[in-house]
Design an enzyme around this catalytic site. Structure first.
Site, mmCIF file in Angstrom:
data_model
loop_
_atom_site.group_PDB
_atom_site.id
_atom_site.type_symbol
_atom_site.label_atom_id
_atom_site.label_comp_id
_atom_site.label_asym_id
_atom_site.label_seq_id
_atom_site.Cartn_x
_atom_site.Cartn_y
_atom_site.Cartn_z
ATOM 1 N N CYS A 1 55.074 89.251 68.716
ATOM 2 C CA CYS A 1 55.204 87.929 68.093
ATOM 3 C C CYS A 1 56.672 87.512 68.024
ATOM 4 C CB CYS A 1 54.578 87.953 66.697
ATOM 5 S SG CYS A 1 54.746 86.371 65.847
ATOM 6 N N CYS B 1 57.627 85.661 64.810
ATOM 7 C CA CYS B 1 57.768 86.526 63.628
ATOM 8 C C CYS B 1 59.048 87.362 63.704
ATOM 9 C CB CYS B 1 56.599 87.501 63.509
ATOM 10 S SG CYS B 1 54.999 86.820 63.908
ATOM 11 N N ASP B 2 59.342 87.913 64.866
ATOM 12 C CA ASP B 2 60.372 88.952 64.964
ATOM 13 C C ASP B 2 61.640 88.540 65.707
ATOM 14 O OD1 ASP B 2 58.549 90.555 63.680
ATOM 15 O OD2 ASP B 2 57.754 91.416 65.526
#
Ligand code: NAP
Length: 302
Positions: A130, A133-134
């Site tokens: 992701c 997200c990261d």
């Protein structure tokens, strides 16, 4: 007594809940995590008709609110098993049991791993599924994205604005994702296309330090020194608890046509978890509507 249970509160499930409640069905949506499904991690959604620019999270919030305002009930529980007997579906979750005469399965799909020996060990230590997200964990650092679909292209776009270098590693020289997005990526000086290539090994001590890639045409092997590797090579349908209820294809997708009807009466499949050729937000939303109206018709005709 419930008329309809919908498993999954992604785009397909929420759309189904909106249409089912508007059709007068007493509807329960069961979701194990956050509502919104896959779209919640898309920072930009520019292809939903009538909404030129929005974020996945905003769209998901709107769909959830609309379904709730219309009277859909929500249970944030994990489905453990589903059985059908005498035309009644019993859904057992980690919190209890729910029954209804019609069921829509809208559980979507999950990320497919590359299947490399070290992939699991490096997950959370450089390997991610992701970018939204990261991505920020790799600010100013070199990373690679693997895949040639819309997810990989979007990930590369997001990471190009954060990371020093983005290698886009794809196993062919043609992209499955949108042409316009590929062209946009070509304008970024820090994005390098590594085509006809596959990742063969991951290297590092405690954290990922390099990805070894091999060109499938020339046999050339390259060691990309990257801190992050974003895997975006498609999905696997999440139909395991239901696979015994209806026919599935070889990949595990529930067999259902454009009417979303499975091989079992009263059981519908909507969204990315059913057999279909185009898996998009709009097709998931369309499936939700079709499945809910199909369920309403099925209940009327019983
Ligand atoms: P996808 O479209 O299935 O693409 C998967 C990509 O990964 C393909 O390019 C495939 O290569 C490659 N691949 C598969 N297995 C591989 C392996 N073992 N090793 C290396 N490469 C591998 O998946 P997706 O990009 O996650 O998209 C899923 C669906 O969501 C699609 O319908 C997509 O259009 C949609 N989506 C839409 C949006 C949007 O509308 N904003 C955003 C994201 C996703 P080949 O091409 O060679 O098969």
């Amino acid at each position: 007594m419930l008329d309809l249970i919908i498993v999954g509160a992604g785009t397909a499930g929420l759309s189904a809940a909106i249409y089912a409640t508007r059709a007068g069905l007493s509807t329960l949506v069961i979701e194990r995590a956050m509502y919104g499904g896959q779209i919640t991690v898309s920072p930009e959604v520019d292809n939903y008709p009538g909404i030129p620019h929005t974020s996945g999270a905003e769209l998901a919030q709107g769909m959830y609110q609309q379904a709730e305002d219309l009277g859909a009930q929500f249970a944030f529980e994990t489905v453990e098993s589903v059985e059908e007997e005498g035309g009644l579906y019993t859904v057992r979750t980690d919190a209890g049991t729910h029954t209804a005469p019609a069921l829509i399965l809208a559980t979507g799909a999950q990320n497919r791993p590359l299947g490399l020996a070290e992939e699991q060990r490096f997950t959370g230590r450089g390997v991610s599924y992701c970018a939204t997200c990261d991505g920020m964990f790799f600010k100013g650092r070199p990373v690679a994205v693997v895949g040639g679909g819309n997810t990989a292209l979007e990930d590369a776009e997001v990471l190009a604005g954060i990371c020093s270098t983005v290698y886009l590693v794809h196993r062919r020289d043609q992209f499955r994702g949108e042409h316009a997005q590929v062209e946009r990526l070509r304008t970024h000086a820090n994005v390098e296309f590594v085509l006809d290539s596959v990742v063969t090994a991951l290297e590092g001590e405690d954290k990922l330090q390099a990805a070894v890639v091999e060109n499938r045409k020339t046999g050339e092997v390259r060691r990309l020194e990257v801190d992050g590797l974003f895997v975006a090579v498609g999905q696997i349908p999440q139909n395991q608890p239901f696979a015994h209820l209806a026919e599935t294809d070889a990949q595990g997708y529930l067999k259902a046509g454009e009417d979303c009807r499975t091989s079992r009466p009263g059981l519908f499949a909507a969204g990315d978890g059913r057999t279909k050729t185009v898996r998009q937000l709009v097709t998931a939303a369309a499936d939700g509507a079709v499945a809910a109206l199909g369920a309403a018709e099925y209940l009327r005709s019983r």
